[in-house]
Design an enzyme around this catalytic site. Structure first.
Site, PDB file in Angstrom:
ATOM      1  N   GLY A  11     -51.538 -30.600  21.973  1.00  0.00           N
ATOM      2  CA  GLY A  11     -52.632 -29.630  22.042  1.00  0.00           C
ATOM      3  C   GLY A  11     -52.496 -28.589  20.938  1.00  0.00           C
ATOM      4  N   ARG A  72     -52.684 -36.558  20.337  1.00  0.00           N
ATOM      5  CA  ARG A  72     -51.621 -36.954  21.262  1.00  0.00           C
ATOM      6  C   ARG A  72     -51.446 -38.452  21.024  1.00  0.00           C
ATOM      7  NH1 ARG A  72     -51.014 -32.500  24.620  1.00  0.00           N
ATOM      8  NH2 ARG A  72     -52.903 -31.394  25.199  1.00  0.00           N
ATOM      9  N   ASP A 103     -43.179 -30.054  24.035  1.00  0.00           N
ATOM     10  CA  ASP A 103     -42.027 -30.880  24.402  1.00  0.00           C
ATOM     11  C   ASP A 103     -42.205 -32.370  24.073  1.00  0.00           C
ATOM     12  OD1 ASP A 103     -43.968 -31.080  26.352  1.00  0.00           O
ATOM     13  OD2 ASP A 103     -42.633 -30.702  28.049  1.00  0.00           O
ATOM     14  N   THR A 125     -47.545 -24.222  21.201  1.00  0.00           N
ATOM     15  CA  THR A 125     -48.305 -24.518  22.424  1.00  0.00           C
ATOM     16  C   THR A 125     -48.676 -23.206  23.100  1.00  0.00           C
ATOM     17  OG1 THR A 125     -48.157 -25.352  24.701  1.00  0.00           O
ATOM     18  CG2 THR A 125     -46.074 -24.940  23.605  1.00  0.00           C
ATOM     19  N   ASP A 127     -48.897 -22.835  26.167  1.00  0.00           N
ATOM     20  CA  ASP A 127     -48.381 -22.842  27.550  1.00  0.00           C
ATOM     21  C   ASP A 127     -47.142 -21.968  27.779  1.00  0.00           C
ATOM     22  OD1 ASP A 127     -50.403 -24.619  27.923  1.00  0.00           O
ATOM     23  OD2 ASP A 127     -49.123 -26.359  28.286  1.00  0.00           O
ATOM     24  N   ASP A 129     -44.151 -23.003  27.796  1.00  0.00           N
ATOM     25  CA  ASP A 129     -43.415 -23.790  28.792  1.00  0.00           C
ATOM     26  C   ASP A 129     -42.110 -24.374  28.255  1.00  0.00           C
ATOM     27  OD1 ASP A 129     -44.610 -25.529  27.039  1.00  0.00           O
ATOM     28  OD2 ASP A 129     -45.334 -26.920  28.558  1.00  0.00           O
ATOM     29  N   ARG A 171     -50.947 -25.984  31.884  1.00  0.00           N
ATOM     30  CA  ARG A 171     -50.420 -27.225  32.488  1.00  0.00           C
ATOM     31  C   ARG A 171     -49.599 -26.907  33.729  1.00  0.00           C
ATOM     32  NH1 ARG A 171     -50.246 -32.114  29.461  1.00  0.00           N
ATOM     33  NH2 ARG A 171     -50.080 -30.961  27.526  1.00  0.00           N
TER      34      ARG A 171
HETATM   35  O1  F6P Z   1     -50.575 -27.926  26.388  1.00  0.00           O
HETATM   36  C1  F6P Z   1     -51.667 -27.174  26.107  1.00  0.00           C
HETATM   37  C2  F6P Z   1     -52.791 -27.472  27.051  1.00  0.00           C
HETATM   38  O2  F6P Z   1     -53.901 -26.688  26.682  1.00  0.00           O
HETATM   39  C3  F6P Z   1     -52.484 -27.287  28.530  1.00  0.00           C
HETATM   40  O3  F6P Z   1     -52.566 -25.942  28.912  1.00  0.00           O
HETATM   41  C4  F6P Z   1     -53.506 -28.200  29.170  1.00  0.00           C
HETATM   42  O4  F6P Z   1     -53.030 -28.683  30.398  1.00  0.00           O
HETATM   43  C5  F6P Z   1     -53.634 -29.316  28.189  1.00  0.00           C
HETATM   44  O5  F6P Z   1     -53.178 -28.833  26.946  1.00  0.00           O
HETATM   45  C6  F6P Z   1     -55.040 -29.846  28.006  1.00  0.00           C
HETATM   46  O6  F6P Z   1     -54.998 -30.935  27.179  1.00  0.00           O
HETATM   47  P1  F6P Z   1     -56.268 -31.591  26.466  1.00  0.00           P
HETATM   48  O7  F6P Z   1     -56.693 -30.692  25.352  1.00  0.00           O
HETATM   49  O8  F6P Z   1     -55.760 -32.895  25.960  1.00  0.00           O
HETATM   50  O9  F6P Z   1     -57.336 -31.695  27.496  1.00  0.00           O
END
Ligand code: F6P
Length: 319
Positions: A11, A72, A103, A125, A127, A129, A171
């Site tokens: 992300g 991803r 991660d 990120t 997050d 996290d 997340r």
């Molecule tokens: O890891 C960053 C994040 O924005 C999280 O907060 C969320 O769960 C996820 O990515 C969303 O992913 P995507 O953009 O693939 O929907």
């Protein structure tokens, strides 16, 4: 060390561009050549590499998103994909790769390092996290975006004397909700690290109303989810009109805050220094305002500590 490459993965996060800029400019400053990889590991496997110079990263420090774009790449879990990636880097004469991501991206970097590519990870990120670093690049900007939205929701909630349930990204990590909650003066903060009791929440809301509160802000971390259903439940139990707002991907965009830009610049510069020292399989972070680096495996094995103290403070300040 002669030539390095840089990519962003997973992300996106505000401040990734500032990190790319720091890596590119610090590398050039030290006489290294730099290649940018487009679309993360997916682009690497497709050979989407291009030469970068100082002007490639001009005028990006203030921009959200990532100029290298991101993806991803689930195929990177397969060894044959990683071998292909390592061979492409060798074919371009690249000795080392800087990976900006979370991660999952670090895991990819670690596995790639086993194939002879030097790798360094930077925590990109929203997050927050990653246990080994106090803050990740993008967290502060996402926090301020969420806060701005909360401030606005507070206005309309007060006018209508409603409950506002606001779902915040992150997340499985409750940090964004916790920090946004304390900064936004939320009445309740619901995070996966703590869990919650629905009826207890309704009781707090009714107490607030009885004490003259004109609105009630309930922040729900993405890891808990179910905000629309929760809003309906609150309304049915308390009889107070309730609306849910899922902030979603708006939290991932926007111009990075000064704090994120400075963090990205410090960490990006350190990544290049580590490569100059021929270090590999490490991630760079910040602890107690000191730039640190850790072995990727050790960093990923560290247990994330939720800030219980801050959570208790938020509770004490909320009624
Ligand atoms: O890891 C960053 C994040 O924005 C999280 O907060 C969320 O769960 C996820 O990515 C969303 O992913 P995507 O953009 O693939 O929907």
């Amino acid at each position: 060390m002669k030539k390095i490459a840089v990519l962003t993965s997973g992300g996106d996060a505000p401040g990734m561009n500032a990190a790319i800029r720091a890596v590119v400019r610090m590398a050039l400053h030290n006489g290294l050549e730099v290649m940018g990889v487009q679309r993360g590991y997916a682009g690497l496997v497709n050979g989407e590499l291009f030469k970068m110079d100082r002007s490639s990263v001009s005028d990006i420090i203030q921009r959200g998103g990532t100029i290298l774009r991101t993806a991803r790449c689930l195929e990177f879990k397969q060894e044959e994909t990683r071998i292909k990636a390592a061979n492409i880097l060798k074919a371009y004469g690249v000795d080392a790769l800087v990976v900006i991501g979370g991660d999952g991206s670090f895991m990819g970097a670690k596995l790639l390092s086993k194939l002879g590519v030097k790798t360094i990870g930077l925590p990109g990120t929203i997050d927050n996290d990653l246990a080994y670093t106090d803050y990740t690049i993008g967290f502060d900007t996402a926090l301020n975006t969420a806060l701005d939205a909360i401030n606005k929701l507070r206005d309309t909630s007060t006018s209508h004397e409603r409950v506002s349930v606001v779902e915040i990204m992150g997340r499985d990590c409750g940090d964004l909700a916790l920090y946004a909650g304390i900064a936004g003066g939320a009445e309740s903060i619901i995070v996966p690290e703590k869990g919650y009791d629905k009826d207890d929440l309704c009781r707090v809301i009714l107490e607030g109303k009885a004490n003259g509160k004109m609105h009630n802000l309930v922040l729900v971390a993405e890891g808990i989810g179910g905000s629309n259903e929760l809003a309906k439940y609150i309304e049915s139990v308390t009889g107070i009109e309730t609306r849910a707002t899922i902030l979603g991907h708006i939290q991932r965009g926007g111009s990075p805050t000064a704090s994120d830009r400075v963090l990205a610049s410090r960490l990006g510069a350190r990544a290049v220094e580590l490569l100059m020292e021929e270090k590999t399989c490490r991630v760079v972070g910040i602890r107690n305002n000191e730039v640190v680096d850790d072995d990727i495996d050790e960093a990923l094995a560290m247990e994330r500590k939720f800030d219980d103290k801050l959570y208790e403070i938020a509770k004490a300040l909320s009624y």
